[in-house]
Design a protein around this motif. Structure first.
Motif, PDB file in Angstrom:
ATOM      1  N   ILE A 165       0.838  -1.204   0.000  1.00  0.00           N
ATOM      2  CA  ILE A 165       0.000   0.000   0.000  1.00  0.00           C
ATOM      3  C   ILE A 165       0.871   1.252   0.000  1.00  0.00           C
ATOM      4  N   GLU A 166       1.889   1.277   0.835  1.00  0.00           N
ATOM      5  CA  GLU A 166       2.776   2.444   0.911  1.00  0.00           C
ATOM      6  C   GLU A 166       3.452   2.709  -0.430  1.00  0.00           C
ATOM      7  N   GLN A 167       3.893   1.646  -1.076  1.00  0.00           N
ATOM      8  CA  GLN A 167       4.537   1.782  -2.375  1.00  0.00           C
ATOM      9  C   GLN A 167       3.559   2.308  -3.418  1.00  0.00           C
ATOM     10  N   ARG A 168       2.325   1.795  -3.369  1.00  0.00           N
ATOM     11  CA  ARG A 168       1.301   2.219  -4.333  1.00  0.00           C
ATOM     12  C   ARG A 168       0.939   3.691  -4.135  1.00  0.00           C
ATOM     13  N   VAL A 169       0.804   4.123  -2.903  1.00  0.00           N
ATOM     14  CA  VAL A 169       0.498   5.532  -2.612  1.00  0.00           C
ATOM     15  C   VAL A 169       1.597   6.430  -3.179  1.00  0.00           C
ATOM     16  N   LYS A 170       2.841   6.028  -2.949  1.00  0.00           N
ATOM     17  CA  LYS A 170       3.989   6.810  -3.445  1.00  0.00           C
ATOM     18  C   LYS A 170       3.965   6.878  -4.975  1.00  0.00           C
ATOM     19  N   GLU A 171       3.755   5.737  -5.620  1.00  0.00           N
ATOM     20  CA  GLU A 171       3.702   5.686  -7.096  1.00  0.00           C
ATOM     21  C   GLU A 171       2.632   6.625  -7.648  1.00  0.00           C
ATOM     22  N   LEU A 172       1.458   6.576  -7.023  1.00  0.00           N
ATOM     23  CA  LEU A 172       0.326   7.337  -7.552  1.00  0.00           C
ATOM     24  C   LEU A 172       0.481   8.836  -7.302  1.00  0.00           C
ATOM     25  N   LEU A 173       1.030   9.216  -6.155  1.00  0.00           N
ATOM     26  CA  LEU A 173       1.274  10.635  -5.915  1.00  0.00           C
ATOM     27  C   LEU A 173       2.282  11.175  -6.927  1.00  0.00           C
ATOM     28  N   GLU A 174       3.291  10.379  -7.247  1.00  0.00           N
ATOM     29  CA  GLU A 174       4.255  10.792  -8.265  1.00  0.00           C
ATOM     30  C   GLU A 174       3.586  10.880  -9.641  1.00  0.00           C
ATOM     31  N   LEU A 175       2.659   9.944  -9.915  1.00  0.00           N
ATOM     32  CA  LEU A 175       1.960   9.935 -11.191  1.00  0.00           C
ATOM     33  C   LEU A 175       1.141  11.208 -11.393  1.00  0.00           C
ATOM     34  N   VAL A 176       0.495  11.685 -10.309  1.00  0.00           N
ATOM     35  CA  VAL A 176      -0.331  12.902 -10.424  1.00  0.00           C
ATOM     36  C   VAL A 176       0.461  14.157 -10.049  1.00  0.00           C
ATOM     37  N   GLN A 177       1.776  13.995  -9.988  1.00  0.00           N
ATOM     38  CA  GLN A 177       2.717  15.102  -9.775  1.00  0.00           C
ATOM     39  C   GLN A 177       2.497  15.833  -8.452  1.00  0.00           C
ATOM     40  N   LEU A 178       2.332  15.042  -7.392  1.00  0.00           N
ATOM     41  CA  LEU A 178       2.326  15.572  -6.027  1.00  0.00           C
ATOM     42  C   LEU A 178       3.453  14.855  -5.267  1.00  0.00           C
ATOM     43  N   ASP A 179       4.390  15.604  -4.734  1.00  0.00           N
ATOM     44  CA  ASP A 179       5.544  15.036  -4.028  1.00  0.00           C
ATOM     45  C   ASP A 179       5.063  14.238  -2.804  1.00  0.00           C
ATOM     46  N   PRO A 180       5.307  12.913  -2.790  1.00  0.00           N
ATOM     47  CA  PRO A 180       4.818  12.100  -1.667  1.00  0.00           C
ATOM     48  C   PRO A 180       5.291  12.607  -0.300  1.00  0.00           C
ATOM     49  N   GLU A 181       6.553  13.006  -0.211  1.00  0.00           N
ATOM     50  CA  GLU A 181       7.091  13.474   1.065  1.00  0.00           C
ATOM     51  C   GLU A 181       6.354  14.718   1.562  1.00  0.00           C
ATOM     52  N   LYS A 182       5.923  15.526   0.628  1.00  0.00           N
ATOM     53  CA  LYS A 182       5.291  16.808   0.965  1.00  0.00           C
ATOM     54  C   LYS A 182       3.790  16.667   1.225  1.00  0.00           C
ATOM     55  N   TYR A 183       3.131  15.735   0.498  1.00  0.00           N
ATOM     56  CA  TYR A 183       1.665  15.731   0.506  1.00  0.00           C
ATOM     57  C   TYR A 183       0.998  14.543   1.200  1.00  0.00           C
ATOM     58  N   GLN A 184       1.691  13.426   1.375  1.00  0.00           N
ATOM     59  CA  GLN A 184       0.962  12.231   1.823  1.00  0.00           C
ATOM     60  C   GLN A 184       0.370  12.353   3.233  1.00  0.00           C
ATOM     61  N   LYS A 185       0.956  13.200   4.093  1.00  0.00           N
ATOM     62  CA  LYS A 185       0.448  13.346   5.456  1.00  0.00           C
ATOM     63  C   LYS A 185      -0.486  14.537   5.628  1.00  0.00           C
ATOM     64  N   ARG A 186      -0.748  15.244   4.539  1.00  0.00           N
ATOM     65  CA  ARG A 186      -1.671  16.380   4.617  1.00  0.00           C
ATOM     66  C   ARG A 186      -3.121  15.902   4.599  1.00  0.00           C
ATOM     67  N   TYR A 187      -3.990  16.779   5.074  1.00  0.00           N
ATOM     68  CA  TYR A 187      -5.431  16.514   5.046  1.00  0.00           C
ATOM     69  C   TYR A 187      -6.058  17.301   3.885  1.00  0.00           C
ATOM     70  N   PRO A 188      -7.224  16.848   3.386  1.00  0.00           N
ATOM     71  CA  PRO A 188      -7.851  17.536   2.244  1.00  0.00           C
ATOM     72  C   PRO A 188      -8.001  19.047   2.420  1.00  0.00           C
ATOM     73  N   ARG A 189      -8.298  19.487   3.643  1.00  0.00           N
ATOM     74  CA  ARG A 189      -8.483  20.936   3.876  1.00  0.00           C
ATOM     75  C   ARG A 189      -7.193  21.730   3.648  1.00  0.00           C
ATOM     76  N   GLN A 190      -6.060  21.042   3.638  1.00  0.00           N
ATOM     77  CA  GLN A 190      -4.763  21.700   3.443  1.00  0.00           C
ATOM     78  C   GLN A 190      -4.338  21.727   1.972  1.00  0.00           C
ATOM     79  N   LEU A 191      -5.245  21.297   1.087  1.00  0.00           N
ATOM     80  CA  LEU A 191      -4.953  21.237  -0.348  1.00  0.00           C
ATOM     81  C   LEU A 191      -5.819  22.218  -1.114  1.00  0.00           C
TER      82      LEU A 191
END
Length: 257
Positions: free
Chosen positions: A116-142
């Protein structure tokens, strides 16, 4: 070149609500890996058509075949898990982080945590969102555009064969919308065999994104072909008027230059 198989087929599908007929008799086929855009104004039946595919609503008559199988005979949960779904309102879970939102279906499918962690990272990179920067954010912060990218990533999480988009960029500003359209087209091309169906009322969006464009009016298909063929040879008076409107808008913009 080997012809791609038909993965979706509507056979004389009718949808009624009481005496109100939404789709009088709808038949069409979609091939594997196509990006189909469904264009129409409000009340044309385009969203009804999309919702019939993943059985959010049921047909009154007719058959919907997925890879040759009657979709009504398939397990509903299994059917929906092979279909990503992206809507205009996005629908991210506000109490979950970006990573948790994307992981929703893989967790239901009991994927391992590392997978799951690998898939989340792959997909965030696919949609051009840096995993390190965005994966722990909440929707209200986007921003709205970032939320919609997460929505696309979530729809792709379990590697579905089909992804359905219902006016996904309708509530987003024009510049962000253009960027997301370009990105979505690139994503589709990079994924290869995924079949995308996108509903829109935006003519430019439909003709830019679609390998083929289905133009609907009053529950009927007025045209279903490659964009250039429709532009060069609009098949019905309704489509001719639609193309004339586009040309008139182009002339108006040219006049302002």
């Amino acid at each position: 070149m080997v012809a791609k198989q038909t993965v979706l087929e509507f056979q004389h599908v009718v949808k009624k609500y009481g005496s109100q007929v939404i789709l009088p008799d709808l038949s069409f086929t979609v091939r594997e890996g196509e990006f189909i855009t469904i264009l129409g104004s409000s009340g044309s039946g385009k969203t009804t058509t999309l919702k019939l595919i993943n059985h959010l609503i049921e047909p009154t008559q007719g058959k919907i075949l997925l890879k040759g199988q009657d979709s009504q005979a398939l397990d509903l949960i299994a059917l929906r898990r092979q279909m990503g779904y992206v809507v205009q309102s996005i629908g991210l879970f506000p109490h979950m982080t970006v990573a948790e939102n994307i992981a929703t279906v893989p967790k239901l499918l009991k994927w391992s945590s590392p997978k799951i962690e690998q898939r989340v990272k792959e997909l965030l990179e696919l949609v051009q969102l840096d995993p390190e920067k965005y994966q722990k954010r909440y929707p209200r912060q986007l921003s709205g555009g970032q939320q919609q990218r997460v929505g696309v990533a979530r729809a792709l999480a379990a590697n579905p064969e089909f992804v359905l988009f219902d006016e996904p960029f309708g509530a987003i500003d024009a510049l962000t919308r253009l960027e997301l359209q370009k990105q979505l087209k690139t994503i589709h091309q990079s994924l290869g065999q995924k079949t995308f169906l996108l509903v829109t009322h935006d003519i430019a969006e439909a003709f830019y994104l679609g390998d083929r464009v289905m133009i609907m009016h009053e529950g009927k298909i007025e045209a279903f072909d490659k964009p250039q063929k429709i532009i060069q040879n609009p098949p019905t008076p309704f489509v001719q008027n639609l193309m004339a409107t586009v040309k008139a808008e182009q002339k108006m913009w040219e006049g302002l230059e």
